[in-house]
Design an enzyme around this catalytic site. Structure first.
Site, PDB file in Angstrom:
ATOM      1  N   ASP A 186       0.944  -1.221  -0.029  1.00 27.13           N
ATOM      2  CA  ASP A 186      -0.131  -0.084   0.050  1.00 27.13           C
ATOM      3  C   ASP A 186       0.946   1.236   0.081  1.00 27.13           C
ATOM      4  O   ASP A 186       1.789   1.341   0.863  1.00 27.13           O
ATOM      5  CB  ASP A 186      -0.901   0.011   1.111  1.00 27.13           C
ATOM      6  CG  ASP A 186      -2.186   1.289   1.152  1.00 27.13           C
ATOM      7  OD1 ASP A 186      -3.149   0.671   0.717  1.00 27.13           O
ATOM      8  OD2 ASP A 186      -1.780   2.195   1.397  1.00 27.13           O
ATOM      9  N   ASN A 194      -1.728  13.279  -3.427  1.00 29.79           N
ATOM     10  CA  ASN A 194      -2.668  13.635  -4.488  1.00 29.79           C
ATOM     11  C   ASN A 194      -3.026  15.067  -3.816  1.00 29.79           C
ATOM     12  O   ASN A 194      -3.257  15.806  -4.940  1.00 29.79           O
ATOM     13  CB  ASN A 194      -3.925  12.817  -4.631  1.00 29.79           C
ATOM     14  CG  ASN A 194      -3.721  11.463  -5.470  1.00 29.79           C
ATOM     15  OD1 ASN A 194      -2.675  11.480  -6.248  1.00 29.79           O
ATOM     16  ND2 ASN A 194      -4.265  10.313  -5.111  1.00 29.79           N
ATOM     17  N   ASP A 203      -0.268   9.911  -9.916  1.00 27.51           N
ATOM     18  CA  ASP A 203      -0.285   8.825 -10.666  1.00 27.51           C
ATOM     19  C   ASP A 203       1.142   8.416 -10.843  1.00 27.51           C
ATOM     20  O   ASP A 203       1.717   7.046 -11.282  1.00 27.51           O
ATOM     21  CB  ASP A 203      -0.730   9.226 -11.910  1.00 27.51           C
ATOM     22  CG  ASP A 203      -2.539   9.404 -11.973  1.00 27.51           C
ATOM     23  OD1 ASP A 203      -2.951   8.801 -10.873  1.00 27.51           O
ATOM     24  OD2 ASP A 203      -2.803   9.646 -12.910  1.00 27.51           O
ATOM     25  N   GLU A 229      -4.558   2.541  -4.269  1.00 19.54           N
ATOM     26  CA  GLU A 229      -3.095   2.564  -3.876  1.00 19.54           C
ATOM     27  C   GLU A 229      -2.692   1.082  -3.612  1.00 19.54           C
ATOM     28  O   GLU A 229      -1.489   1.203  -3.019  1.00 19.54           O
ATOM     29  CB  GLU A 229      -3.018   3.579  -2.769  1.00 19.54           C
ATOM     30  CG  GLU A 229      -3.632   3.063  -1.394  1.00 19.54           C
ATOM     31  CD  GLU A 229      -5.089   3.512  -1.236  1.00 19.54           C
ATOM     32  OE1 GLU A 229      -5.247   3.876  -0.010  1.00 19.54           O
ATOM     33  OE2 GLU A 229      -5.818   3.490  -2.213  1.00 19.54           O
TER      34      GLU A 229
END
Length: 308
Positions: A186, A194, A203, A229
């Protein structure tokens, strides 16, 4: 980790919905380009070369480790000439070529057997699927196959394909008693990344995570973007010590990647949970829950670590 279903949809959920809507539109257009002629294919669904396809014709094809094989499989447990697939007037067939570790059709050892659409041929941990598909526009069909089996951001297989591979490995291990490992990764604090770095930077972190997995894992391992994620890795016929070395190497590799955001150098980290299969584990969901518990523990203990 799995997002909560309560409250208003998150920005990430809305982006994933938009991506899914766009993907469905692409699928519909591609489906229109595919006609009615039936063509047979062999597709590697687990192991090195995953996603590679071989179109079948009138000439028999050989699968194995030798450079002379039509579909070369570099798993060291596969025989040089392992099995052959061919067609006669009655249909398609597979024949074992006296291989060391046998040829399995839908998890049953075979010497020679008739093939039907959707069958899985297993050669020492590498899984090849036989399909008969309607295909006039091969380029459209290949693009359609990629869309429905691979995550478009990272290039890794999608969750559905991964879970099929996990089910197959679980069935083999229950039958043969061979260990395998499931690892869940993770990206730490992706929501904050973000928000503070921007979606494009988030990304990029996901792409770099996929790149680290591809570089750090072995050809026979199955890699997947499992959620927003979250990434999953299946390590066949692997014990805990070897798995921890591979997983920690990936964790370390992503920690050394530098991301240039708004003129500044930044870094990201990942956490991982690792579980070794044992004969008491009969179901895929039980194994996934165990791996999620280990991943949650890694998060709670401070992130950027591996818990087994």
């Amino acid at each position: 980790m799995r997002p909560s279903s309560k409250g208003a949809p998150s920005a990430m959920a809305e982006r994933e919905f938009d991506t899914l809507t766009t993907q469905r539109g692409s699928l519909a257009k591609l489906a229109q380009a595919i006609g009615t002629k039936t063509t047979a294919f062999l597709t590697i669904t687990q192991g090195e070369g995953e996603g590679k396809r071989l179109q079948l014709g009138d000439v028999p094809v050989t699968l194995g480790r030798s450079a002379d094989c039509d579909m070369r499989l570099l798993n060291r447990s596969i025989s040089r000439l392992h099995c052959r697939v061919w067609r006669d007037a009655s249909g398609w067939w597979v024949r074992d070529l006296n291989s060391t570790n046998k040829t399995y059709l839908n998890d049953r050892p075979v010497v020679e057997a008739r093939l039907k659409d959707g069958d899985f041929i297993t050669l020492a941990g590498t899984v090849v699927q036989f399909t008969q598909e309607k295909d006039v526009d091969h380029a459209a069909q290949n693009e359609l196959f990629d869309l429905v089996t691979h995550d478009q951001l990272t290039g890794l297989v999608q969750r559905r394909i991964f879970e099929q591979s996990l089910d197959q490995e679980l069935a083999r291990s229950l039958r043969k008693g061979r260990e395998f490992v499931l690892a869940l990764f993770d990206v730490d604090e992706l929501s904050r990344i973000n928000r503070e770095w921007g979606k494009a930077a988030g990304d990029d972190v996901l792409r770099q995570m996929a790149k680290a997995l591809k570089a750090g894992m072995r050809p026979e391992d199955v890699l997947c973007r499992y959620g927003g994620e979250e990434f999953a890795v299946l390590l066949p016929e692997t014990g805990l010590d070897e798995a921890l070395k591979l997983v920690n190497a990936v964790r370390s590799a992503i920690g050394h990647v530098e991301f240039f955001v708004q003129g500044q150098t930044r870094k990201a980290t990942v956490s991982a949970g690792v579980v070794v299969w044992n004969p008491s584990i009969k179901e895929r969901d039980a194994l996934l829950l165990m791996a999620e518990d280990k991943l949650r523990q890694a998060k709670n203990e401070g992130r950027n670590r591996v818990v087994s």
